[in-house]
Design a protein around this motif. Structure first.
Motif, PDB file in Angstrom:
ATOM      1  N   ALA A 179      12.323 -14.924  -7.532  1.00  0.00           N
ATOM      2  CA  ALA A 179      10.416 -15.312  -7.240  1.00  0.00           C
ATOM      3  C   ALA A 179      10.324 -15.583  -5.790  1.00  0.00           C
ATOM      4  O   ALA A 179       8.790 -15.261  -5.628  1.00  0.00           O
ATOM      5  N   ALA A 180      10.886 -16.185  -4.935  1.00  0.00           N
ATOM      6  CA  ALA A 180      10.215 -15.808  -3.635  1.00  0.00           C
ATOM      7  C   ALA A 180      10.275 -14.168  -3.437  1.00  0.00           C
ATOM      8  O   ALA A 180       9.412 -13.754  -2.468  1.00  0.00           O
ATOM      9  N   ALA A 181      11.520 -13.344  -3.491  1.00  0.00           N
ATOM     10  CA  ALA A 181      10.772 -11.994  -3.274  1.00  0.00           C
ATOM     11  C   ALA A 181       9.632 -11.588  -3.843  1.00  0.00           C
ATOM     12  O   ALA A 181       8.951 -10.107  -3.383  1.00  0.00           O
ATOM     13  N   ALA A 182       9.194 -12.082  -5.162  1.00  0.00           N
ATOM     14  CA  ALA A 182       7.924 -11.222  -5.662  1.00  0.00           C
ATOM     15  C   ALA A 182       6.868 -11.478  -4.817  1.00  0.00           C
ATOM     16  O   ALA A 182       5.916 -10.846  -5.018  1.00  0.00           O
ATOM     17  N   GLU A 183       6.838 -12.474  -3.552  1.00  0.00           N
ATOM     18  CA  GLU A 183       5.881 -12.475  -2.739  1.00  0.00           C
ATOM     19  C   GLU A 183       5.648 -11.895  -1.436  1.00  0.00           C
ATOM     20  O   GLU A 183       5.017 -12.057  -1.016  1.00  0.00           O
ATOM     21  N   GLN A 184       7.202 -11.149  -1.498  1.00  0.00           N
ATOM     22  CA  GLN A 184       6.944 -10.583  -0.350  1.00  0.00           C
ATOM     23  C   GLN A 184       6.489  -9.046  -1.134  1.00  0.00           C
ATOM     24  O   GLN A 184       7.002  -7.850  -0.174  1.00  0.00           O
ATOM     25  N   VAL A 185       6.416  -8.030  -2.118  1.00  0.00           N
ATOM     26  CA  VAL A 185       6.099  -7.680  -2.700  1.00  0.00           C
ATOM     27  C   VAL A 185       5.267  -6.699  -1.666  1.00  0.00           C
ATOM     28  O   VAL A 185       4.064  -7.628  -1.522  1.00  0.00           O
ATOM     29  N   ILE A 186       5.190  -4.701  -1.238  1.00  0.00           N
ATOM     30  CA  ILE A 186       3.945  -4.742  -0.572  1.00  0.00           C
ATOM     31  C   ILE A 186       3.082  -3.848  -1.942  1.00  0.00           C
ATOM     32  O   ILE A 186       3.970  -2.764  -1.897  1.00  0.00           O
ATOM     33  N   LYS A 187       1.813  -4.380  -1.758  1.00  0.00           N
ATOM     34  CA  LYS A 187       1.292  -3.399  -2.457  1.00  0.00           C
ATOM     35  C   LYS A 187       0.784  -2.654  -1.565  1.00  0.00           C
ATOM     36  O   LYS A 187      -0.324  -2.758  -0.345  1.00  0.00           O
ATOM     37  N   LEU A 188       0.626  -1.159  -1.850  1.00  0.00           N
ATOM     38  CA  LEU A 188      -0.309  -0.338  -1.511  1.00  0.00           C
ATOM     39  C   LEU A 188      -1.628  -0.117  -1.811  1.00  0.00           C
ATOM     40  O   LEU A 188      -2.373   0.618  -0.165  1.00  0.00           O
ATOM     41  N   TRP A 189      -2.225  -0.186  -2.552  1.00  0.00           N
ATOM     42  CA  TRP A 189      -3.039   0.076  -3.197  1.00  0.00           C
ATOM     43  C   TRP A 189      -3.628  -0.603  -4.269  1.00  0.00           C
ATOM     44  O   TRP A 189      -2.656  -0.687  -4.811  1.00  0.00           O
ATOM     45  N   PRO A 190      -4.877  -1.001  -4.684  1.00  0.00           N
ATOM     46  CA  PRO A 190      -5.458  -1.593  -5.965  1.00  0.00           C
ATOM     47  C   PRO A 190      -5.081  -1.163  -6.695  1.00  0.00           C
ATOM     48  O   PRO A 190      -4.821   0.609  -7.146  1.00  0.00           O
ATOM     49  N   ALA A 191      -3.976  -1.802  -8.232  1.00  0.00           N
ATOM     50  CA  ALA A 191      -3.931  -0.714  -9.584  1.00  0.00           C
ATOM     51  C   ALA A 191      -4.761   0.141 -10.212  1.00  0.00           C
ATOM     52  O   ALA A 191      -6.298  -0.655 -10.510  1.00  0.00           O
ATOM     53  N   THR A 192      -4.205   0.570 -10.463  1.00  0.00           N
ATOM     54  CA  THR A 192      -5.046   1.629 -11.188  1.00  0.00           C
ATOM     55  C   THR A 192      -4.763   2.471 -12.653  1.00  0.00           C
ATOM     56  O   THR A 192      -3.295   2.043 -12.639  1.00  0.00           O
ATOM     57  N   GLU A 193      -4.872   2.130 -13.669  1.00  0.00           N
ATOM     58  CA  GLU A 193      -4.496   2.691 -14.618  1.00  0.00           C
ATOM     59  C   GLU A 193      -4.740   4.347 -14.185  1.00  0.00           C
ATOM     60  O   GLU A 193      -5.289   5.345 -14.228  1.00  0.00           O
ATOM     61  N   PRO A 194      -3.289   5.082 -15.141  1.00  0.00           N
ATOM     62  CA  PRO A 194      -2.653   6.455 -14.337  1.00  0.00           C
ATOM     63  C   PRO A 194      -3.932   7.087 -15.774  1.00  0.00           C
ATOM     64  O   PRO A 194      -4.616   6.739 -16.532  1.00  0.00           O
ATOM     65  N   ALA A 195      -4.792   8.532 -15.258  1.00  0.00           N
ATOM     66  CA  ALA A 195      -5.289   8.862 -15.870  1.00  0.00           C
ATOM     67  C   ALA A 195      -3.861   9.995 -17.023  1.00  0.00           C
ATOM     68  O   ALA A 195      -3.448  10.344 -16.749  1.00  0.00           O
ATOM     69  N   PRO A 196      -5.083  10.452 -18.289  1.00  0.00           N
ATOM     70  CA  PRO A 196      -4.041  10.553 -19.436  1.00  0.00           C
ATOM     71  C   PRO A 196      -3.919  12.324 -18.688  1.00  0.00           C
ATOM     72  O   PRO A 196      -4.970  12.509 -19.102  1.00  0.00           O
ATOM     73  N   ASN A 197      -2.951  12.774 -19.346  1.00  0.00           N
ATOM     74  CA  ASN A 197      -2.938  14.145 -19.184  1.00  0.00           C
ATOM     75  C   ASN A 197      -2.839  14.475 -17.740  1.00  0.00           C
ATOM     76  O   ASN A 197      -3.268  15.745 -17.711  1.00  0.00           O
ATOM     77  N   GLY A 198      -2.431  14.045 -17.254  1.00  0.00           N
ATOM     78  CA  GLY A 198      -2.691  14.741 -15.729  1.00  0.00           C
ATOM     79  C   GLY A 198      -2.261  15.744 -14.686  1.00  0.00           C
ATOM     80  O   GLY A 198      -3.019  15.665 -13.964  1.00  0.00           O
TER      81      GLY A 198
END
Length: 228
Positions: free
Chosen positions: A159-178
């Motif tokens: 639970a503590a480690a989940a608070e230390q996760v590094i977020k690189l950029w805002p989450a986005t939906e993957p483009a279909p058939n990218g």
């Protein structure tokens, strides 16, 4: 007999799983848990990486019995040339259960693996991240004479480690058939000029062929056609 409070209808259900976050660098948690060890087989859990919504880990096994491949996948999907399946399950402090048993999907899923004579490994995903408190880990492999065992982990580090996760950029939906899998072009190796890679590449190039070296001749022997 199971009480009303313990019935499946009253246990917390895992939220829908949307995949390992691709915009995060996970936080590692040191863990090496021996799930079982006998004269024939040893199985352990290690390599925990915690994301904001899930954690990943690896289960590895070594055995002296090599007449079949180790079935570490589970989920009620037996495979030819494999042993009967190992059983793995978790119960968090809030009562959420996740297993590789057949039936309804839970918060445990496979994430690739490999195996050969005498060894096997399976990468797995557990979601959501278990809350602080005791996390019960259940294991059994009746094929190898391993009865149900229970190990208790402290889930607070997860639970503590989940608070230390590094977020690189805002989450986005993957483009279909990218990805265009019909594009058959081959990418060229790009090496920066004047750097360590460039100098090392020059050193690793094979020497020029000696023009006086014996030439290799490939030939095949065929039988003469039968005489008329």
């Amino acid at each position: 007999m199971e009480s009303e409070a313990e019935s499946p209808l009253n246990r917390p259900a895992a939220p829908p799983f949307r995949g390992i976050p691709t915009n995060e660098i996970p936080s590692p948690v040191p863990l090496h848990l021996m799930l079982a060890r006998t004269d024939e087989i040893a199985v352990w859990m290690a390599g925990v990486n915690v994301f904001s919504t899930c954690l990943t880990f690896t289960v590895e096994a070594r055995t002296t019995v090599t007449d079949r491949l180790l079935d570490m996948y589970g989920f009620g999907k037996p495979q030819p040339a494999h042993t009967p399946q190992m059983l793995l399950g978790f119960e968090a402090s809030n009562g959420t259960r996740a297993t590789n048993l057949p039936g309804r999907s839970t918060g445990l899923r496979a994430n690739g693996g490999s195996g050969s004579d005498g060894q096997g490994r399976i990468d797995m995903i557990l979601h959501p991240v278990p809350p602080s408190g005791p996390l019960q880990v259940y294991f059994a492999w009746p094929h190898f004479g391993i009865d149900e065992t229970r190990h208790t982990l402290d889930a607070e580090p997860f639970a503590a480690a989940a608070e230390q996760v590094i977020k690189l950029w805002p989450a986005t939906e993957p483009a279909p058939n990218g990805i265009d899998f019909n594009d058959r072009r081959t990418a060229e190796l790009g090496v920066p000029d004047g750097g360590w890679f460039g100098a090392t590449l020059e050193k690793q190039k094979p020497p020029p062929r000696d023009p006086n070296a014996p030439q290799r001749i490939n030939f095949a022997v065929t039988s003469d056609p039968p005489e008329e």
